[in-house]
Design a protein around this motif. Structure first.
Motif, PDB file in Angstrom:
ATOM      1  N   UNK A 150     -14.946   5.480  86.342  1.00  0.00           N
ATOM      2  CA  UNK A 150     -14.889   6.620  85.943  1.00  0.00           C
ATOM      3  C   UNK A 150     -13.339   6.153  85.202  1.00  0.00           C
ATOM      4  N   UNK A 151     -12.532   5.070  85.763  1.00  0.00           N
ATOM      5  CA  UNK A 151     -11.445   4.797  85.524  1.00  0.00           C
ATOM      6  C   UNK A 151     -12.131   3.848  83.831  1.00  0.00           C
ATOM      7  N   UNK A 152      -9.993   3.953  82.881  1.00  0.00           N
ATOM      8  CA  UNK A 152     -10.678   3.822  81.655  1.00  0.00           C
ATOM      9  C   UNK A 152      -9.871   2.433  81.515  1.00  0.00           C
ATOM     10  N   UNK A 153     -11.067   1.552  82.501  1.00  0.00           N
ATOM     11  CA  UNK A 153     -10.986  -0.075  82.575  1.00  0.00           C
ATOM     12  C   UNK A 153     -12.044  -0.434  81.968  1.00  0.00           C
ATOM     13  N   UNK A 154     -12.069  -2.043  82.247  1.00  0.00           N
ATOM     14  CA  UNK A 154     -14.233  -2.876  82.072  1.00  0.00           C
ATOM     15  C   UNK A 154     -14.531  -3.030  83.295  1.00  0.00           C
ATOM     16  N   UNK A 155     -15.413  -2.887  83.177  1.00  0.00           N
ATOM     17  CA  UNK A 155     -16.424  -3.172  83.990  1.00  0.00           C
ATOM     18  C   UNK A 155     -17.426  -3.886  84.139  1.00  0.00           C
TER      19      UNK A 155
ATOM     20  N   UNK B  79      -8.151  -2.863  74.670  1.00  0.00           N
ATOM     21  CA  UNK B  79      -7.746  -1.599  76.168  1.00  0.00           C
ATOM     22  C   UNK B  79      -8.685  -0.699  75.926  1.00  0.00           C
ATOM     23  N   UNK B  80      -8.600   0.116  77.275  1.00  0.00           N
ATOM     24  CA  UNK B  80      -9.862   1.564  77.144  1.00  0.00           C
ATOM     25  C   UNK B  80     -10.914   1.093  78.025  1.00  0.00           C
TER      26      UNK B  80
END
Length: 263
Positions: A204-209, A123-124
């Motif tokens: 800026x999103x708390x996701x996987x890039x 997560x995150x």
């Protein structure tokens, strides 16, 4: 106390008959179960163990260090690399100086997909860069890993099938569970300011890039390699050099050439 997992790895000093049986018997007497066992390197064996108590691991460690037939190299709570080593029978190659850089060759695509999938399940925020020459399997590995992780992937910029440059996302795509994929060359050389507004929003999103060609990406943006959590290097073979110097500039930077050039 709840049972806990441990990783045991040892190097065989003298491969006599019955060695594995002796170690298995010792584990059984200490009430330690073997979850998985496999060779992880030439002359080395790895085991995932389930122990009822830390005391049993302490006793195991003291006994193993008295054995002259093996040399214990690791006895610890399992890390991701340990689990994958036992699962695939080989260790992921890690850069000795830069601990966040991991190296793969094309024959190890299965191991790479498994590694990325485990990262994607976490997560995150996570920023992953992938280096590699054209048509080595970078984008395909990212997509396959997303499928294995049961995550939706979204191309913010890409050249997998045709040149893709997104300027906006629809509401349902703004999910922290999605995997956002960018091509560093396409985004920095052929994109508009609207695309860059989207890139900054995604970053800026708390996701996987996942960013292909991270070196080109950071050369032309405010971002740095220090911001990446992992750097993956994928080669056709171990001796291949990853470089852009031999690529014709029109293939790198011309919009007419991007559609037929699989980065």
């Amino acid at each position: 106390m709840n049972p806990t997992e441990w990783y045991l790895e040892y190097e065989i000093q003298r491969n006599r008959p019955g060695l594995l049986g002796d170690i298995s018997s010792l584990l059984g007497m200490l009430a330690i179960n073997i979850i998985t066992i496999n060779g992880v390197d030439e002359g080395r064996r790895g085991m995932l163990l389930l122990a009822q108590s830390n005391e049993s691991i302490d006793r195991l460690e003291s006994i193993l260090y008295t054995m002259d037939t093996i040399n214990v190299t690791k006895l610890r709570k399992p890390k991701l690399r340990d689990r994958l080593a036992v699962r695939h029978g080989r260790y992921i190659q890690r850069d000795a100086d830069d601990k966040k850089t991991f190296r793969f060759v094309r024959d190890e695509l299965g191991l790479l997909v498994d590694f990325l999938a485990e990262l994607f399940k976490q997560e995150g925020h996570k920023l992953v860069g992938i280096r590699g020459m054209p048509r080595v399997g970078k984008t395909e590995s990212i997509v396959a890993s997303s499928v294995c992780a049961n995550k939706r992937w979204l191309f913010v910029s890409s050249t997998l099938l045709k040149q893709t440059v997104r300027n906006q996302l629809i509401e349902s795509e703004y999910s922290e569970q999605n995997i956002f994929i960018l091509d560093g060359i396409v985004s920095t050389r052929r994109a508009s300011e609207k695309h860059w507004q989207l890139v900054r929003e995604v970053m800026r999103m708390p996701a996987v890039k996942v960013i292909e060609h991270p070196d080109i990406f950071v050369q032309n943006t405010e971002y740095t390699l220090d911001e990446f959590d992992y750097i993956i290097e994928l080669r056709n073979d171990a001796d291949e050099e990853i470089t852009y110097e031999d690529m014709p500039k029109n293939q790198l930077f011309s919009a007419t050439d991007f559609g037929g050039f699989d980065f």
